[in-house]
Design a protein around this motif. Structure first.
Motif, PDB file in Angstrom:
ATOM      1  N   ARG A 106     100.737  96.793  82.493  1.00 33.00           N
ATOM      2  CA  ARG A 106     101.828  96.464  83.416  1.00 33.00           C
ATOM      3  C   ARG A 106     103.185  96.951  82.911  1.00 33.00           C
ATOM      4  O   ARG A 106     104.109  97.137  83.692  1.00 33.00           O
ATOM      5  N   SER A 107     103.298  97.152  81.610  1.00 29.12           N
ATOM      6  CA  SER A 107     104.570  97.612  81.063  1.00 29.12           C
ATOM      7  C   SER A 107     104.851  99.081  81.389  1.00 29.12           C
ATOM      8  O   SER A 107     105.960  99.560  81.164  1.00 29.12           O
ATOM      9  N   LEU A 108     103.868  99.781  81.926  1.00 26.51           N
ATOM     10  CA  LEU A 108     104.044 101.180  82.320  1.00 26.51           C
ATOM     11  C   LEU A 108     103.948 101.305  83.829  1.00 26.51           C
ATOM     12  O   LEU A 108     103.030 100.753  84.443  1.00 26.51           O
ATOM     13  N   ASP A 109     104.872 102.067  84.418  1.00 20.32           N
ATOM     14  CA  ASP A 109     104.754 102.305  85.855  1.00 20.32           C
ATOM     15  C   ASP A 109     103.586 103.267  86.103  1.00 20.32           C
ATOM     16  O   ASP A 109     103.114 103.923  85.166  1.00 20.32           O
ATOM     17  N   PRO A 110     103.075 103.332  87.338  1.00 20.02           N
ATOM     18  CA  PRO A 110     101.885 104.161  87.621  1.00 20.02           C
ATOM     19  C   PRO A 110     102.022 105.622  87.184  1.00 20.02           C
ATOM     20  O   PRO A 110     101.059 106.207  86.687  1.00 20.02           O
ATOM     21  N   GLY A 111     103.202 106.195  87.344  1.00 13.77           N
ATOM     22  CA  GLY A 111     103.399 107.584  86.926  1.00 13.77           C
ATOM     23  C   GLY A 111     103.227 107.763  85.428  1.00 13.77           C
ATOM     24  O   GLY A 111     102.594 108.722  84.969  1.00 13.77           O
ATOM     25  N   ARG A 112     103.780 106.848  84.663  1.00 12.06           N
ATOM     26  CA  ARG A 112     103.644 106.923  83.194  1.00 12.06           C
ATOM     27  C   ARG A 112     102.200 106.680  82.778  1.00 12.06           C
ATOM     28  O   ARG A 112     101.720 107.301  81.826  1.00 12.06           O
ATOM     29  N   ARG A 113     101.504 105.781  83.465  1.00 11.99           N
ATOM     30  CA  ARG A 113     100.078 105.556  83.167  1.00 11.99           C
ATOM     31  C   ARG A 113      99.289 106.839  83.387  1.00 11.99           C
ATOM     32  O   ARG A 113      98.441 107.204  82.569  1.00 11.99           O
ATOM     33  N   HIS A 114      99.556 107.495  84.503  1.00 12.37           N
ATOM     34  CA  HIS A 114      98.855 108.741  84.825  1.00 12.37           C
ATOM     35  C   HIS A 114      99.140 109.799  83.764  1.00 12.37           C
ATOM     36  O   HIS A 114      98.224 110.472  83.273  1.00 12.37           O
ATOM     37  N   ASP A 115     100.404 109.962  83.396  1.00 14.59           N
ATOM     38  CA  ASP A 115     100.787 110.954  82.389  1.00 14.59           C
ATOM     39  C   ASP A 115     100.164 110.632  81.031  1.00 14.59           C
ATOM     40  O   ASP A 115      99.693 111.534  80.324  1.00 14.59           O
ATOM     41  N   LEU A 116     100.160 109.359  80.676  1.00  8.74           N
ATOM     42  CA  LEU A 116      99.569 108.958  79.403  1.00  8.74           C
ATOM     43  C   LEU A 116      98.067 109.232  79.399  1.00  8.74           C
ATOM     44  O   LEU A 116      97.524 109.758  78.424  1.00  8.74           O
ATOM     45  N   ALA A 117      97.397 108.893  80.483  1.00  9.41           N
ATOM     46  CA  ALA A 117      95.947 109.150  80.575  1.00  9.41           C
ATOM     47  C   ALA A 117      95.668 110.648  80.446  1.00  9.41           C
ATOM     48  O   ALA A 117      94.730 111.050  79.739  1.00  9.41           O
ATOM     49  N   ALA A 118      96.471 111.473  81.099  1.00  8.66           N
ATOM     50  CA  ALA A 118      96.277 112.926  81.031  1.00  8.66           C
ATOM     51  C   ALA A 118      96.501 113.435  79.603  1.00  8.66           C
ATOM     52  O   ALA A 118      95.721 114.254  79.099  1.00  8.66           O
ATOM     53  N   ALA A 119      97.551 112.969  78.954  1.00 11.13           N
ATOM     54  CA  ALA A 119      97.840 113.404  77.585  1.00 11.13           C
ATOM     55  C   ALA A 119      96.743 112.951  76.618  1.00 11.13           C
ATOM     56  O   ALA A 119      96.310 113.723  75.750  1.00 11.13           O
ATOM     57  N   LEU A 120      96.285 111.721  76.772  1.00 12.94           N
ATOM     58  CA  LEU A 120      95.225 111.222  75.901  1.00 12.94           C
ATOM     59  C   LEU A 120      93.909 111.958  76.128  1.00 12.94           C
ATOM     60  O   LEU A 120      93.154 112.183  75.186  1.00 12.94           O
ATOM     61  N   ARG A 121      93.641 112.344  77.372  1.00 12.14           N
ATOM     62  CA  ARG A 121      92.437 113.127  77.672  1.00 12.14           C
ATOM     63  C   ARG A 121      92.459 114.444  76.908  1.00 12.14           C
ATOM     64  O   ARG A 121      91.478 114.846  76.278  1.00 12.14           O
ATOM     65  N   VAL A 122      93.597 115.140  76.951  1.00 16.15           N
ATOM     66  CA  VAL A 122      93.736 116.410  76.240  1.00 16.15           C
ATOM     67  C   VAL A 122      93.530 116.196  74.744  1.00 16.15           C
ATOM     68  O   VAL A 122      92.806 116.950  74.070  1.00 16.15           O
ATOM     69  N   LEU A 123      94.145 115.166  74.195  1.00 15.65           N
ATOM     70  CA  LEU A 123      94.029 114.865  72.768  1.00 15.65           C
ATOM     71  C   LEU A 123      92.591 114.522  72.395  1.00 15.65           C
ATOM     72  O   LEU A 123      92.071 114.994  71.372  1.00 15.65           O
ATOM     73  N   LEU A 124      91.936 113.722  73.205  1.00 13.12           N
ATOM     74  CA  LEU A 124      90.552 113.339  72.928  1.00 13.12           C
ATOM     75  C   LEU A 124      89.619 114.544  72.972  1.00 13.12           C
ATOM     76  O   LEU A 124      88.737 114.703  72.109  1.00 13.12           O
ATOM     77  N   LEU A 125      89.806 115.407  73.950  1.00 13.94           N
ATOM     78  CA  LEU A 125      88.981 116.617  74.028  1.00 13.94           C
ATOM     79  C   LEU A 125      89.213 117.523  72.833  1.00 13.94           C
ATOM     80  O   LEU A 125      88.269 118.101  72.279  1.00 13.94           O
TER      81      LEU A 125
END
Length: 162
Positions: free
Chosen positions: A139-158
């Motif tokens: 909840r501390s992140l707005d939806p846009g930041r959640r989306h960006d964080l998920a995308a960045a973490l996906r790249v890092l995890l891969l």
């Protein structure tokens, strides 16, 4: 706004100015967040009478769809454990009435594992509690930041998986 990672980075920068400590900004936070998530997950699972490894097995079966059945080997592969470890986990889950086991009708060497109604209820309740806890944290992140964080973490995890 600062956190303990900022303090750690500042101290290393002061003590070892010859090192690039920038990775700590991201990866130390990821590590600390992983600890927080592990704790929250453990609480959600314990509240529903499960350990994390039991949840892993039950959730793989639940996500497999009707009839919520896989071979023991498939479960071992999907949960990244050895067949011996899986056998031990299935013994416990079967004893608790969360899964049933039977020989595969087409290949008697294989064991088919099916989620029971009690197992399905248990894993469904645990995942609902887990998602409520994780939603609250996000909840501390707005939806846009959640989306960006998920995308960045996906790249890092891969990248880490290579």
């Amino acid at each position: 706004m600062t956190d303990e990672v900022d303090e750690i980075v500042e101290a290393w920068t002061r003590e070892r100015p010859d090192l690039d400590v920038q990775p700590l900004h991201v990866l130390s936070r990821v590590a600390r967040l992983a600890d927080v998530l592990d704790e929250r997950r453990a609480i959600a699972f314990v509240e529903h009478g499960l350990q994390a490894h039991e949840f892993d097995v039950l959730s793989v079966l639940r996500r497999s769809g009707e009839p919520f059945e896989l071979t023991a080997g498939e479960l071992a592969t999907r949960t990244h454990v050895t067949s011996g470890t899986m056998t031990s986990r299935l013994d416990r889950l079967s004893g608790r009435g969360f899964v049933s086991r039977r020989a595969d009708p087409a290949d008697g060497r294989l064991v088919r594992v099916r989620l029971t109604a009690e197992g399905r209820t248990r894993v469904d309740d645990a995942v609902a509690a887990l998602l409520a806890s994780e939603t609250e944290l996000l909840r501390s992140l707005d939806p846009g930041r959640r989306h960006d964080l998920a995308a960045a973490l996906r790249v890092l995890l891969l990248a880490a998986a290579r």
